[in-house]
Design an enzyme around this catalytic site. Structure first.
Site, short mmCIF file in Angstrom:
data_model
loop_
_atom_site.label_atom_id
_atom_site.label_comp_id
_atom_site.label_asym_id
_atom_site.label_seq_id
_atom_site.Cartn_x
_atom_site.Cartn_y
_atom_site.Cartn_z
N CYS A 124 1.83 10.01 25.62
CA CYS A 124 0.48 9.68 25.14
C CYS A 124 -0.31 8.91 26.19
CB CYS A 124 0.59 8.83 23.87
SG CYS A 124 -1.02 8.36 23.19
N CYS B 213 -2.26 0.82 23.67
CA CYS B 213 -2.19 0.89 22.21
C CYS B 213 -0.89 0.26 21.72
CB CYS B 213 -2.24 2.37 21.81
SG CYS B 213 -1.93 2.69 20.07
N CYS C 77 2.91 2.26 19.59
CA CYS C 77 4.23 2.71 20.06
C CYS C 77 4.80 1.72 21.07
CB CYS C 77 4.14 4.08 20.72
SG CYS C 77 3.83 5.41 19.55
N GLN D 266 6.57 7.83 1.60
CA GLN D 266 7.37 7.87 2.83
C GLN D 266 6.50 8.44 3.94
OE1 GLN D 266 10.42 6.67 3.33
NE2 GLN D 266 10.65 6.00 1.20
N TYR E 26 12.49 -0.35 -7.14
CA TYR E 26 11.49 -0.22 -6.06
C TYR E 26 11.13 1.27 -5.95
CZ TYR E 26 13.00 -4.95 -4.74
OH TYR E 26 13.31 -6.30 -4.74
N GLU F 18 9.04 -0.55 -10.67
CA GLU F 18 8.17 -0.72 -9.51
C GLU F 18 7.25 -1.91 -9.77
OE1 GLU F 18 7.47 0.41 -6.38
OE2 GLU F 18 5.64 -0.81 -6.45
N CYS G 153 14.63 -0.16 5.20
CA CYS G 153 13.90 -0.04 6.47
C CYS G 153 14.15 -1.26 7.34
CB CYS G 153 12.40 0.14 6.20
SG CYS G 153 11.70 -1.19 5.21
C1 SAM Z 1 10.06 1.06 0.75
S1 SAM Z 1 8.97 1.29 -0.61
C2 SAM Z 1 9.87 2.52 -1.52
C3 SAM Z 1 9.11 3.20 -2.60
C4 SAM Z 1 9.71 4.50 -3.14
N1 SAM Z 1 11.12 4.37 -3.44
C5 SAM Z 1 9.47 5.64 -2.18
O1 SAM Z 1 10.42 6.07 -1.52
O2 SAM Z 1 8.34 6.12 -2.10
C6 SAM Z 1 9.20 -0.21 -1.48
C7 SAM Z 1 8.51 -0.30 -2.81
O3 SAM Z 1 8.80 -1.57 -3.37
C8 SAM Z 1 7.66 -2.06 -4.04
N2 SAM Z 1 7.81 -3.52 -4.13
C9 SAM Z 1 7.60 -4.44 -3.16
N3 SAM Z 1 7.89 -5.67 -3.60
C10 SAM Z 1 8.31 -5.53 -4.88
C11 SAM Z 1 8.76 -6.45 -5.87
N4 SAM Z 1 8.84 -7.78 -5.62
N5 SAM Z 1 9.14 -5.97 -7.09
C12 SAM Z 1 9.06 -4.64 -7.34
N6 SAM Z 1 8.64 -3.73 -6.44
C13 SAM Z 1 8.26 -4.16 -5.23
C14 SAM Z 1 6.51 -1.58 -3.21
O4 SAM Z 1 5.31 -1.52 -3.97
C15 SAM Z 1 7.00 -0.20 -2.77
O5 SAM Z 1 6.60 0.78 -3.68
#
Ligand code: SAM
Length: 417
Positions: A68, A74, A77, A254, A281, A301, A375
């Site tokens: 790039c 930037c 990356c 994702q 989550y 969630e 992650c």
């Molecule tokens: C890494 S994402 C994964 C979401 C989903 N599993 C996906 O793959 O699309 C983490 C998720 O946790 C939620 N989250 C963050 N903090 C939270 C909390 N304290 N209690 C409940 N959910 C939470 C976020 O809104 C987000 O949707």
């Protein structure tokens, strides 16, 4: 000494080259292991010092030409100057080291599933306006916006949006800086602008023109923590496990379809045959709906907009009997051991901070299987340690590189009693 010549010995956790000079650790951005470089010493950072590359006298064996033109300016990356095999080995090593720090260093960790260029479907863009509009990414260590023309990470449709945004937002008065989240869905781009703009009639007309020119599915404005659609030309739509979901403006999904497929396959393989699953989550149902094909699922969630989108999709698809949805903060109010005991498996996919309170409840529960998608190897290792301390065994770890040319790495692992 303000400038020294050093050899880069390794990569640090942020992807910077590491070197030693007079007993001090130097962090040298954009340097590769084996590079012989002249650097200017900068301020203290963590246990060492920042250093700026002045000249490169010899190249390390893993160095390649960055694809790039914005690389180095930037901040999007950090690792384009390194061969893919070097980066993948380093990302695997990061997971192993995080596990070893918690006494779990004997786990099997796969080579990361690779990320391909031009596949990022969700971009956070930095915006600034000072006479003209800048659209791009922040610099590596500052808040200045690098106005990009290319981005080899992103889906071409998102790259094509950038000049349209620059032109249209340049003509829009009443804002100075902010952020855009652009998500490529099956019906087109879902764009959320957080630029502190009050949607007066003139602004709305200009935003509608922007949506038309870029053929956006939807354009929303975010202010004071609320996001409101202002132009809806088509409902943004994604499919999870064959179920159509309309994600809320800017809502988490994702970042690549490949990453979603790799993480999803590892989760589904780990919970095969389990009839009652909690998906914690859950976002807007990325794993909930694939899981619901063969199990009844409780999706939990914290974000009401994501939970709402999930519940709506479950209703619409006739799955409401198999999928229950709860909006709940899993840090302040994790599912208690007694609530968890009726599940055959629990899927955990927390943000970078991990899921310490929920892991503690799982440790107290009788749940036989916990599958974690993470992650952040450090918080994963911490939470896995909690479970291992309660009698779980950590199975093989699948590494997934979903953030091409960044230091991030994701993983999936099952812990079974
Ligand atoms: C890494 S994402 C994964 C979401 C989903 N599993 C996906 O793959 O699309 C983490 C998720 O946790 C939620 N989250 C963050 N903090 C939270 C909390 N304290 N209690 C409940 N959910 C939470 C976020 O809104 C987000 O949707």
């Amino acid at each position: 000494v303000s400038a020294v010549e050093v050899t880069i010995t390794a990569l640090g956790s942020g992807g910077d080259g590491l070197a030693e000079a007079d007993g001090r650790t130097l962090y040298v951005p954009y340097a590769a292991p084996g590079d012989r470089v002249r650097v200017a010493l900068g301020p203290k950072r963590g246990g060492g010092y920042e250093a700026r590359l002045l000249a490169r006298h010899a190249d390390g064996p893993g160095r390649v030409a960055p694809p790039c033109p914005h690389f180095g300016t930037c901040g999007g990356c950090a690792l384009q100057h390194l061969d893919e095999a070097v980066v993948r080995a380093w990302k695997r090593e990061r997971i192993l080291r995080a596990l070893a720090a918690r006494g779990l260093g004997d786990a099997a960790v796969s080579a990361p599933v690779p990320a391909r260029p031009a596949t990022r479907r969700r971009l956070g863009l930095a915006l600034a306006r000072d006479g003209r509009a800048r659209v791009g990414f922040h610099t590596r260590f500052g808040r200045a916006v690098v106005d990009v023309a290319a981005c080899p990470v992103a889906e071409p449709a998102l790259v094509a949006l950038i000049p349209v945004l620059r032109d249209r937002l340049g003509r829009l008065a009443g804002w100075r800086k902010g952020q855009a989240i652009a998500t490529l869905t099956e019906t087109g781009i879902d764009l959320l602008l957080a630029i502190g703009l009050s949607p007066a009639a003139e602004a709305l007309r200009r935003l509608a023109d922007l949506a038309d020119e870029a053929d956006l599915a939807r354009l929303s404005l975010s202010a004071g923590g609320r996001s409101e659609p202002v132009v809806v030309r088509r409902s943004p739509r994604l499919a999870f496990g064959g179920v159509a979901v309309d994600p809320p403006p800017g809502g988490f999904v994702q970042p690549t379809a490949d990453g979603e497929a790799a993480i999803g396959a590892a989760i589904l393989a780990a919970v095969a045959g389990r009839a009652r699953i909690a998906d914690l989550y859950a976002g807007c149902g990325t794993w909930t709906f694939p899981l619901a094909r063969t199990a009844s699922v409780l999706a939990v969630e914290g974000d009401p907009a994501l939970a709402g989108a999930l519940a709506e999709a479950a209703d619409r698809s006739g799955l409401a009997g198999r999928v229950r949805v709860a909006t709940r903060d899993l840090v302040r109010r994790p599912l208690a051991a007694a609530e968890l005991d009726r599940f055959d498996a629990v899927v955990l996919d927390p943000p970078r901070a991990g899921a310490a309170p929920q892991a503690a409840e799982l440790a107290r529960s009788r749940v036989p299987l916990v599958v974690v998608a993470s992650c952040n190897p450090a918080t994963f290792a911490r939470d896995a340690r909690t479970l291992v301390g309660a009698g779980f065994r950590l199975g093989p770890v699948t590494a997934v590189d979903q953030f091409l040319w960044s230091p991030h790495v994701e993983l999936v692992a099952a812990l079974a009693r």
